[in-house]
Design an enzyme around this catalytic site. Structure first.
Site, mmCIF file in Angstrom:
data_model
loop_
_atom_site.group_PDB
_atom_site.id
_atom_site.type_symbol
_atom_site.label_atom_id
_atom_site.label_comp_id
_atom_site.label_asym_id
_atom_site.label_seq_id
_atom_site.Cartn_x
_atom_site.Cartn_y
_atom_site.Cartn_z
ATOM 1 N N SER A 135 -9.885 1.844 2.511
ATOM 2 C CA SER A 135 -8.979 2.620 1.688
ATOM 3 C C SER A 135 -7.925 1.797 0.954
ATOM 4 C CB SER A 135 -8.265 3.645 2.570
ATOM 5 O OG SER A 135 -7.403 3.004 3.497
ATOM 6 N N LYS A 166 0.852 -1.197 0.000
ATOM 7 C CA LYS A 166 0.000 0.000 0.000
ATOM 8 C C LYS A 166 0.891 1.251 0.000
ATOM 9 C CE LYS A 166 -4.054 1.928 2.456
ATOM 10 N NZ LYS A 166 -4.924 1.781 3.663
ATOM 11 N N SER A 198 -10.156 -0.491 6.750
ATOM 12 C CA SER A 198 -9.517 -0.285 5.441
ATOM 13 C C SER A 198 -8.807 -1.506 4.869
ATOM 14 C CB SER A 198 -8.521 0.871 5.518
ATOM 15 O OG SER A 198 -9.196 2.104 5.434
#
Lengths: 498, 100, 491
Positions: free
Chosen positions: A161, A86, A185
């Protein structure tokens, strides 16, 4: 060659199997890298899982693994396994943007501890994955660089997210990925993309190098196509880090083994209150999951925990408050974007107005407001009390249960743009995931069913602090009992024309 | 107890948060923030008198490191991302006030 | 009371108003590394060479608290008679380019040290409200405005100092004059140095002082409106600034105006304070518990280990010295108090106490330490106690005159050595009684009138005769021995 099989009907070696084959010299890491890069090149233009693909670094890491194998040295438990990271985890020499214009060109001079550990374990970093800007969002539509699309249906969001990481695993672009979970997330996009996602116990995994959103809630965790793969990654990244004061100093053992040890004797509570707030498909998946666990020898019953639903409001006070402070440093002085101004205040204000997207600005304002003079007690302190209430509610439940079972999300993946107009609608996507963050507990999403449209439905297993072993036992059973085709990757299907 | 933020309050918050905000934006921001606050307002109404606040999920105390030097960054790395550098330092436009 | 011309305002101030002062002292702790990272805590390096992701506030970096900084804060607390408490760190949020994270990690409502005091040499106790741990900021250089912030067109920031550990020591508003405020800072500085917490260098910014100053009518119990005065870089500026502020505030009140609560900047060159630009929101720091750190709860064992080897503090050393010189409970004359303060300030009290324990005359030991030895304190601290003790013996016993003893001491301080040998080398061997008698014979013969008056009982003439004997013997005679011999001769 495929590491994760799935709808191809190929054997399922997974990351665990792939690493074993690389370690044994049966597969060259260099070939894995090339195939991965080829696949990413072919698919990512459409999906936009990655903000950057680090092809050269991946090739040299693969070569290094192959050299270690050839020399007889131990290349590590994740030898030659591609992993997507990420883009809010710092990578030395590689841009770390948080999908924000603010950090579009920022290149960290250091690696996050989790990245260091992955690389030391022989993993091959593919690149940095897209996210909602600074991890604020539930659809990855808040990325400054454009949304990620759900591989199951590219007209839909992958969740967020950590949408880029979830979609990358779902689309077979990497068997493993790292995300971060502040209010859901990891688990929410895992559910929407039909992959496994774990939010570990707060403090189990180092946050050093994770760009902070809400420090008391953030945790790094894995995505994988299988429960065992996710457990293996967790074993690699967990453990004490002297660079993080909130890192627990406890041994992490038996996670991978737990995934195959069954649910016999496990006491499972089904969170009734969440079922009422979930869509019919999501609720019925949980009921079916409860039956699978009961069939495997677990003692299952429903439990009412209505106080957990207050978590959402508390979260939307606490997380913005911490974020308003964590994101103050983006002021145009030391790194990142600068928009000039006549004086330093004007420069700061212009930089921040231009560098942050609307949702980030909104949460900074909200957080600033609730911490400001006169409002702290009414909002922030009160939210902290709700946090205690949530923790006590869980504590009461865990006197009777080893794990709790709940939907991960209120609904399946929604169409792009469906919720962007109303922030509150978007916030509700985290209703069932937030309580675990407030309490610091582990929780994970396991792909379990398909809705009538063929979209994946995840179920959530929650456990008390450091209850990862029980959680993974239940998850392993659920995985084995999941509906056929309920989990990614979905490469062939998507390529077939969706 | 509905919460209604005025655009003046919003401008004040924007100044505190160092976010440039135009007059029209402040109106729409006031509307959005009010809507969010109204939604979370249930929290304010809860009777939690006897419940202490939790600021952190962990109950750790006294996490300390030894007073031992570690390597610093190379100055080139320190300044690499800086928008403006002069004489080995970070350059900023004029500062209007002393530090508080 | 002085009847001379008083500076404008100041005279009236002292008559009708009293000044009330509380001080906030920031002290850099003498650790090897910064508060939350392993960068060196060192003054004077090239800009931005002592920074890392943590103290530069890079995204993703996290603080880890320095054990030594906590130990030093505990030592400071103990030295200031504070209670050592469980504490938490908060974030103090405000934007300023010298702060890498745009918040400062500081202890807020739960500081580590609370409710102590400091005793001035005068015996007055100044209350300590609290002492807490926090991180320092970077350093800003202003360009294009003569180095000042106002008028500069840009500024440059060096973060080497960012994250250096500080304790901020907050006094109660217990001081009533500029002199007392100076004495407080001098005493606090001595305590910080004695406890090993600081090098005490004000000029390098190791100690920084802000003063809260208000005035009120003499006899009033209520406090006036205070101003916080910043930029006090020396004891001299502190004293001048307080006197200026006092006069300014009194003038306002006497003119029927109000004192506005604000922060004011001391301008050393102009000798006055001026209002600092402040915006109302600048004071909304939005404190909340620092989620990247866990609470501190020093237990008994930690405190005991941290305070191990903590020696006597200056006030205790002054008390010990006073007891040594005067015995317990004796009233101490002001001049002696000054000598005691000087000796303790210079670190010569151990020497004095030791020689007194060895049998030296206590007042003489104190006087020689406070006057002569104090001229070269470095050398004095190296003085061999045995040799110093012997010197005092020679003087007290009359073998050396005080003039001679001082010369011998000067020699000992400069080059060391045994006092007997030095005295011999300088020709200070005590005059034999025969030599003394013949010197007296000569003086009596040369001053028959004086002798006659002395013989007739006029005692004060002894001084003149003694002086003449001293002169004749070039100071080798001992005054007391001369007086005794003269008295014996008179019969």
């Amino acid at each position: 060659m495929s590491w994760s099989g799935g709808p191809h009907g190929a054997p399922e070696p997974g990351a665990v199997g792939l690493a074993a084959r690389v370690r044994a010299g049966e597969v060259r890491a260099a070939d894995v890298a090339e195939e991965t890069l080829e696949r990413v090149g072919r698919r990512d233009g459409e999906l936009h899982c990655f903000n950057v693909v680090t092809a050269d670094a991946m090739r040299s890491a693969a070569a290094a693994v192959d050299r270690l194998v050839a020399s007889g040295a131990d290349p590590g438990p994740l030898a030659g396994v591609p992993v997507a990271v990420k883009d809010n985890l710092c990578t030395r020499g590689v841009p770390t943007t948080c999908s924000s214009k603010m950090l579009e060109h920022w290149v960290p001079p250091y690696d996050a501890t989790v990245v260091t550990r992955l690389v030391a374990a022989g993993a091959l970093v593919v690149g940095k994955t897209n996210l909602d800007e600074f991890a604020m969002g539930s659809s990855t539509e808040n990325s400054a660089f454009g949304p990620t699309r759900n591989p199951w249906d590219t007209s839909r969001v992958p969740g967020g997210s950590s949408g880029g990481s979830a979609a990358a695993v779902a689309a077979d672009l990497a068997p493993l990925a790292l995300g971060s979970d502040t209010g859901g997330s990891i688990r929410q996009p895992a559910a929407l993309c039909g992959v496994v996602g774990i939010k570990p116990t707060y403090g189990l995994v180092s946050r050093y190098g994770l760009v902070a959103f809400a420090s008391s809630l953030d945790q790094v965790g894995p995505f994988a196509a299988t429960v065992a793969d996710a457990a293996l990654v967790l074993e690699v990244i967990a453990g004490h880090d002297e660079m993080d004061s909130t890192s627990l100093d406890r041994p992490v053992e038996g996670l991978l083994d737990a995934t195959g040890s069954g649910a016999g004797g496990l006491r499972v509570g089904v969170v009734a209150d969440f079922l009422a707030d979930a869509s019919a498909d999501c609720a019925s998946a949980v009921r079916a999951a409860a039956e699978v666990l009961a069939g495997a020898g677990a003692a299952v019953e429903e439990v009412a925990l209505p106080e957990l639903l207050h978590g959402l409001s508390a979260y939307y006070l606490i997380a913005p408050a911490e974020a308003s402070s964590n994101l103050a440093r983006y002021d145009g002085v030391r790194y990142g974007l600068r928009v000039d101004g006549d004086d330093v205040e004007q420069m700061n204000a212009r930089t921040r107005a231009a560098g942050f997207g609307p949702e980030v600005r909104r949460r900074i304002m909200l957080g600033t407001y609730v911490l400001s003079a006169g409002y702290y007690d009414a909002y922030y302190a009160q939210a902290q009390r709700v946090r205690t209430l949530v923790a006590r509610t869980f504590a009461r439940a865990y006197e009777r249960f080893d794990v709790l079972l709940a939907p991960t999300t209120p609904s399946v993946a929604f169409p792009l743009g469906a919720k962007t107009a109303d922030p509150l609608e978007m916030y509700l996507a985290d209703l069932f995931t937030i309580p675990s963050n407030l309490a610091g507990h582990p929780a994970m999403s396991v792909p379990f069913a398909l809705d009538p449209q063929g979209l994946p439905v995840g179920v959530q297993v929650l456990a008390p602090a450091l209850g990862e072993v029980a959680m993974l036992r239940a998850a392993g059973v659920l995985e084995a009992g999941a509906a056929p085709g309920a989990r990614g990757p979905v490469a062939s299907r998507s390529e077939a024309g969706r | 107890m509905a919460v209604e933020l005025s655009s003046e309050e919003v401008l004040h918050v924007a100044r505190l948060a160092r976010l440039e905000l135009g007059a029209e934006e402040s109106t729409s921001a006031a509307r959005q923030l009010s809507a969010i606050l109204e939604h979370v307002d249930a929290v304010r109404a809860l009777d939690l008198g006897g419940i202490p606040p939790t600021s952190h999920p962990l109950e750790l105390v006294n996490v300390l490191r030894d007073d031992v030097e570690r390597p610093c960054l190379d100055r080139a790395d320190v300044l690499a991302g800086a928008p403006a550098v002069e004489d080995g330092r970070f350059a900023v436009p004029r500062i209007l006030g002393e530090a508080p | 009371m002085s009847t001379g011309p008083a500076p404008a305002g100041a005279g009236r101030a002292s008559a009708d108003f009293e000044v009330v002062v509380g001080l906030e002292v920031h002290c850099e702790l003498s650790t090897a590394t910064k508060l939350f990272c392993g960068c060196p805590n060192r003054f004077g390096s090239e800009p931005n060479t002592q920074v890392c992701p943590v103290c530069l506030g890079l995204p993703g970096a996290l603080p880890v608290l320095n054990r030594r900084a906590v130990e030093l804060a505990v030592r400071v607390g103990r030295a200031l008679h504070c209670e050592i408490r469980p504490s938490t760190f908060h974030r103090k949020n405000y934007f300023y380019p010298d702060m890498p994270k745009d918040f400062q990690i500081s202890q807020y409502d739960e500081p580590i040290d609370v409710d102590g005091y400091l005793e001035l040499p005068s015996g007055r106790r100044i209350g300590i409200e609290r002492a807490h741990i926090e991180e320092d900021t970077g350093k800003t250089t202003h360009l294009g405005g003569g180095g000042r912030i106002h008028g500069a067109d840009r500024s440059l920031v060096d973060y080497n100092r960012a994250g250096v550990p500080l304790v901020e020591i907050v006094s109660r508003p217990d001081m009533r004059s500029a002199d007392e405020a100076r004495a407080y800072v001098a005493e606090l500085r001595a305590i910080l140095v004695a406890s090993g917490a600081s090098d005490g260098r004000m000029e390098e910014g190791s100690l920084r002082v802000d003063a809260n100053v208000s005035v009120r009518r003499t006899g009033s119990d209520a406090f006036g409106t205070r101003c916080e005065v910043k930029n006090l870089n020396s004891l001299r500026s502190l004293g001048r600034a307080i006197e200026h502020e006092q006069a300014r505030q009194v003038a306002l009140l006497e003119a029927g105006e109000r004192v506005v609560q604000e922060t004011r900047h001391w301008n050393e060159d102009e000798g006055r304070t001026s209002s600092m630009r402040s915006k109302e929101e600048a004071n909304d720091y939005r404190y909340f518990p620092e989620p990247d750190l866990v609470p501190l709860a020093p237990d008994g064992a930690f405190v005991a280990a941290a305070t191990a080897g903590l020696g006597l503090m200056p006030a205790e050393r002054r008390a010990r010295l006073a007891t040594t010189v005067h015995g317990p409970d004796a009233a101490v004359a002001a001049s002696t108090l000054d000598q005691i303060t000087t000796v303790v300030d210079l670190g010569l009290d151990d020497l004095v106490v030791e020689v007194v324990e060895r049998g030296a005359d206590a007042r003489l030991a104190l006087a020689r330490a406070a006057n002569e030895a104090a001229q070269s304190p470095e050398d004095a601290r190296r003085l061999d106690p045995g040799a110093f003790c012997r010197l005092l013996e020679l003087e007290a016993g009359g073998s050396l005159s005080s003039t001679q003893a001082k010369s011998v001491l000067a020699e000992m301080l400069a080059a060391g050595g045994e006092p007997d040998a030095i005295a011999r080398r300088l020709g200070y061997e005590a005059l034999g009684s025969e030599a003394l008698e013949s010197a007296i014979d000569a003086v009596v013969a040369a001053h028959p009138d004086a002798w006659a008056r002395y013989a007739a009982g006029e005692d004060k003439v002894a001084q003149l005769l003694t002086g003449q004997v001293m002169k004749a013997t070039k100071g080798r005679a001992n005054g007391k021995a001369v007086a005794a011999a003269l008295a014996a001769r008179r019969g």
